[in-house]
Design a protein around this motif. Sequence first.
Motif, PDB file in Angstrom:
ATOM      1  N   UNK A  24       0.876  -1.159   0.078  1.00 46.82           N
ATOM      2  CA  UNK A  24      -0.059  -0.117  -0.062  1.00 46.82           C
ATOM      3  C   UNK A  24       0.956   1.422  -0.020  1.00 46.82           C
ATOM      4  N   UNK A  25       2.024   1.187   0.692  1.00 49.31           N
ATOM      5  CA  UNK A  25       3.123   2.292   0.660  1.00 49.31           C
ATOM      6  C   UNK A  25       4.460   1.724   0.481  1.00 49.31           C
ATOM      7  N   UNK A  26       4.731   1.489  -0.754  1.00 49.25           N
ATOM      8  CA  UNK A  26       5.965   0.711  -1.129  1.00 49.25           C
ATOM      9  C   UNK A  26       7.124   1.340  -0.929  1.00 49.25           C
ATOM     10  N   UNK A  27       7.082   2.928  -1.238  1.00 41.05           N
ATOM     11  CA  UNK A  27       8.142   3.667  -1.120  1.00 41.05           C
ATOM     12  C   UNK A  27       8.379   3.533   0.276  1.00 41.05           C
ATOM     13  N   UNK A  32      14.942   0.948  -0.413  1.00 38.78           N
ATOM     14  CA  UNK A  32      16.434   0.630  -0.832  1.00 38.78           C
ATOM     15  C   UNK A  32      16.325  -0.072  -2.229  1.00 38.78           C
ATOM     16  N   UNK A  33      15.147   0.077  -2.964  1.00 37.70           N
ATOM     17  CA  UNK A  33      14.999  -0.856  -4.339  1.00 37.70           C
ATOM     18  C   UNK A  33      15.790   0.016  -5.340  1.00 37.70           C
ATOM     19  N   UNK A  34      16.683  -0.542  -5.811  1.00 32.30           N
ATOM     20  CA  UNK A  34      17.588   0.184  -6.794  1.00 32.30           C
ATOM     21  C   UNK A  34      16.933  -0.084  -8.357  1.00 32.30           C
ATOM     22  N   UNK A  35      16.348  -0.925  -8.479  1.00 32.71           N
ATOM     23  CA  UNK A  35      15.557  -1.169  -9.923  1.00 32.71           C
ATOM     24  C   UNK A  35      14.564  -0.400 -10.324  1.00 32.71           C
ATOM     25  N   UNK A  42       6.756  -1.222  -8.940  1.00 33.90           N
ATOM     26  CA  UNK A  42       6.190  -2.308  -7.923  1.00 33.90           C
ATOM     27  C   UNK A  42       7.491  -2.749  -7.194  1.00 33.90           C
ATOM     28  N   UNK A  43       7.228  -3.847  -6.240  1.00 32.90           N
ATOM     29  CA  UNK A  43       8.485  -4.294  -5.433  1.00 32.90           C
ATOM     30  C   UNK A  43       8.987  -5.458  -5.986  1.00 32.90           C
ATOM     31  N   UNK A  44      10.397  -5.712  -5.808  1.00 27.92           N
ATOM     32  CA  UNK A  44      11.010  -6.882  -6.385  1.00 27.92           C
ATOM     33  C   UNK A  44      10.631  -7.939  -5.106  1.00 27.92           C
ATOM     34  N   UNK A  45      10.517  -9.027  -5.940  1.00 31.07           N
ATOM     35  CA  UNK A  45       9.846 -10.303  -5.037  1.00 31.07           C
ATOM     36  C   UNK A  45      11.211 -10.569  -4.027  1.00 31.07           C
ATOM     37  N   UNK A  46      12.279 -10.147  -4.284  1.00 38.78           N
ATOM     38  CA  UNK A  46      13.500 -10.685  -3.334  1.00 38.78           C
ATOM     39  C   UNK A  46      13.342  -9.856  -2.217  1.00 38.78           C
ATOM     40  N   UNK A  47      12.977  -8.560  -2.423  1.00 39.49           N
ATOM     41  CA  UNK A  47      12.858  -7.420  -1.330  1.00 39.49           C
ATOM     42  C   UNK A  47      11.700  -7.841  -0.333  1.00 39.49           C
ATOM     43  N   UNK A  48      10.524  -8.482  -0.852  1.00 39.91           N
ATOM     44  CA  UNK A  48       9.380  -8.650  -0.217  1.00 39.91           C
ATOM     45  C   UNK A  48       9.914  -9.914   0.828  1.00 39.91           C
ATOM     46  N   UNK A  49      10.623 -10.872   0.258  1.00 38.94           N
ATOM     47  CA  UNK A  49      11.189 -12.186   0.881  1.00 38.94           C
ATOM     48  C   UNK A  49      12.139 -11.685   1.875  1.00 38.94           C
ATOM     49  N   UNK A  50      12.957 -10.785   1.705  1.00 40.74           N
ATOM     50  CA  UNK A  50      14.038 -10.219   2.674  1.00 40.74           C
ATOM     51  C   UNK A  50      13.180  -9.866   3.739  1.00 40.74           C
TER      52      UNK A  50
END
Length: 101
Positions: A24-27, A32-35, A42-50
């Motif tokens: 809802x508030x990804x920023x 720290x998402x660089x891509x 959207x948010x990279x799955x690896x950042x969600x997993x972390x």
Amino acid sequence: MDELVEQTKALASDVRLSILGWLKEPGRHFPDQLSGDPEEVGVCVSLIAKKLGVSQPTTSRHLELLRRAGFVKVRRIAGWAFYARDEAELKAYQRRLHDTV
């Protein structure tokens, strides 16, 4: 009615509710998402997993349930999967739930 039941089942997880809350508030939750800006791509799955503290395959299973329910959209960029909420479907679900209960 079957769709409403399946969507409700997808929300029956504290992990999946957390993911939807973060998206809802990804920023705010993934600065720290660089891509790319998480608000835009959207948010990279690896950042969600972390953030969850679980493996990427486990995270992907949760995200797939949310995707099948229509609550998130996936965008693929250069082999990476980025997830964002589907606000229109979330609002439609809320209306259907309200009309039914």
